[in-house]
Design a protein around this motif. Sequence first.
Motif, PDB file in Angstrom:
ATOM      1  N   TYR A   2       0.837  -1.191   0.000  1.00 15.69           N
ATOM      2  CA  TYR A   2       0.000   0.000   0.000  1.00 15.69           C
ATOM      3  C   TYR A   2       0.873   1.242   0.000  1.00 15.69           C
ATOM      4  CZ  TYR A   2      -3.684  -3.198   1.220  1.00 15.69           C
ATOM      5  OH  TYR A   2      -4.584  -4.232   1.198  1.00 15.69           O
ATOM      6  N   PHE A   3       0.422   2.268  -0.710  1.00 18.24           N
ATOM      7  CA  PHE A   3       1.133   3.523  -0.771  1.00 18.24           C
ATOM      8  C   PHE A   3       0.186   4.634  -0.368  1.00 18.24           C
ATOM      9  CE2 PHE A   3       4.865   2.130  -2.984  1.00 18.24           C
ATOM     10  CZ  PHE A   3       4.434   1.052  -3.711  1.00 18.24           C
ATOM     11  N   LEU A   4       0.589   5.439   0.553  1.00 18.92           N
ATOM     12  CA  LEU A   4      -0.136   6.645   0.896  1.00 18.92           C
ATOM     13  C   LEU A   4       0.925   7.702   1.151  1.00 18.92           C
ATOM     14  CD1 LEU A   4      -2.754   8.097   1.384  1.00 18.92           C
ATOM     15  CD2 LEU A   4      -2.654   7.360   3.768  1.00 18.92           C
ATOM     16  N   LYS A  23      -3.975  10.840  -3.265  1.00 22.68           N
ATOM     17  CA  LYS A  23      -4.871   9.696  -3.157  1.00 22.68           C
ATOM     18  C   LYS A  23      -4.479   8.657  -4.206  1.00 22.68           C
ATOM     19  CE  LYS A  23      -8.835  12.148  -1.385  1.00 22.68           C
ATOM     20  NZ  LYS A  23     -10.242  12.456  -1.585  1.00 22.68           N
ATOM     21  N   PRO A  24      -4.349   7.423  -3.774  1.00 24.09           N
ATOM     22  CA  PRO A  24      -3.984   6.376  -4.730  1.00 24.09           C
ATOM     23  C   PRO A  24      -5.195   5.948  -5.560  1.00 24.09           C
ATOM     24  CG  PRO A  24      -4.287   5.439  -2.552  1.00 24.09           C
ATOM     25  CD  PRO A  24      -4.471   6.919  -2.414  1.00 24.09           C
ATOM     26  N   ASN A  26      -6.613   2.395  -8.215  1.00 18.00           N
ATOM     27  CA  ASN A  26      -6.609   0.937  -8.318  1.00 18.00           C
ATOM     28  C   ASN A  26      -6.487   0.527  -9.779  1.00 18.00           C
ATOM     29  OD1 ASN A  26      -7.270   0.852  -5.491  1.00 18.00           O
ATOM     30  ND2 ASN A  26      -9.387   1.214  -6.061  1.00 18.00           N
ATOM     31  N   TYR A  52       7.698   0.529  -9.982  1.00 17.56           N
ATOM     32  CA  TYR A  52       6.739  -0.484  -9.548  1.00 17.56           C
ATOM     33  C   TYR A  52       6.805  -1.693 -10.488  1.00 17.56           C
ATOM     34  CZ  TYR A  52       2.447  -2.836  -8.247  1.00 17.56           C
ATOM     35  OH  TYR A  52       1.532  -3.773  -7.829  1.00 17.56           O
ATOM     36  N   ASN A  70      -4.571   0.747  -4.138  1.00 19.96           N
ATOM     37  CA  ASN A  70      -3.677   1.761  -3.562  1.00 19.96           C
ATOM     38  C   ASN A  70      -2.380   1.959  -4.343  1.00 19.96           C
ATOM     39  OD1 ASN A  70      -5.397   2.403  -1.309  1.00 19.96           O
ATOM     40  ND2 ASN A  70      -4.850   0.398  -0.494  1.00 19.96           N
ATOM     41  N   LEU A  71      -2.515   2.055  -5.638  1.00 18.07           N
ATOM     42  CA  LEU A  71      -1.358   2.321  -6.498  1.00 18.07           C
ATOM     43  C   LEU A  71      -1.160   3.820  -6.658  1.00 18.07           C
ATOM     44  CD1 LEU A  71      -2.012  -0.228  -9.375  1.00 18.07           C
ATOM     45  CD2 LEU A  71      -0.153  -0.312  -7.709  1.00 18.07           C
ATOM     46  N   PRO A  72       0.084   4.267  -6.742  1.00 22.05           N
ATOM     47  CA  PRO A  72       0.326   5.671  -7.080  1.00 22.05           C
ATOM     48  C   PRO A  72      -0.250   5.960  -8.470  1.00 22.05           C
ATOM     49  CG  PRO A  72       2.349   4.627  -6.314  1.00 22.05           C
ATOM     50  CD  PRO A  72       1.335   3.542  -6.498  1.00 22.05           C
ATOM     51  N   VAL A  73      -0.734   7.163  -8.670  1.00 22.77           N
ATOM     52  CA  VAL A  73      -1.292   7.508  -9.978  1.00 22.77           C
ATOM     53  C   VAL A  73      -0.203   7.431 -11.044  1.00 22.77           C
ATOM     54  CG1 VAL A  73      -3.116   8.947  -8.993  1.00 22.77           C
ATOM     55  CG2 VAL A  73      -0.932   9.980  -9.618  1.00 22.77           C
ATOM     56  N   LYS A 104      -6.263   9.199  -9.406  1.00 21.10           N
ATOM     57  CA  LYS A 104      -6.539   9.223  -7.978  1.00 21.10           C
ATOM     58  C   LYS A 104      -8.011   8.919  -7.693  1.00 21.10           C
ATOM     59  CE  LYS A 104      -7.264  14.182  -7.566  1.00 21.10           C
ATOM     60  NZ  LYS A 104      -6.895  15.401  -6.888  1.00 21.10           N
TER      61      LYS A 104
END
Length: 140
Positions: A2-4, A23-24, A26, A52, A70-73, A104
Amino acid sequence: MYFLLTFLLNIEPNGYAYRNTVKPGNLTITKTSIGTTTPADTEFTITGPESYSKTVKYSEFKDGKYTIENLPVGDYAVTENSDSAKVDTYTLKVTGEGIATVKKGETASITITNVYTKDKGSLEITKQTSGSTTPADTEF
């Protein structure tokens, strides 16, 4: 995984701190097969921003779908290892691999389809006779 990510943008003279939270998003991969079933050990590789990289097997899919949350954009490349998707006596054509853009708070999707075509052979029959000829109207 998870990335935040949180970034502090500014602290105003009045003492207030303003934060911008990234905001991540999916990514959902949908797998379809035509002609026969894709093998469970077929591998899919997903690569994207910030180096990634993830490899998953078709056996990890639920009802033909696999979601990474929860992937980075950013842009994610999704590829199928076609060697791992081969089935004996079938010819394989893979379509739909490519880039999905994760935004996001949204779910990006990509559909990969395997079309399996049954291999066909040929059969040649040769008739040999000895002693006399076979009549022309003889059926085999």
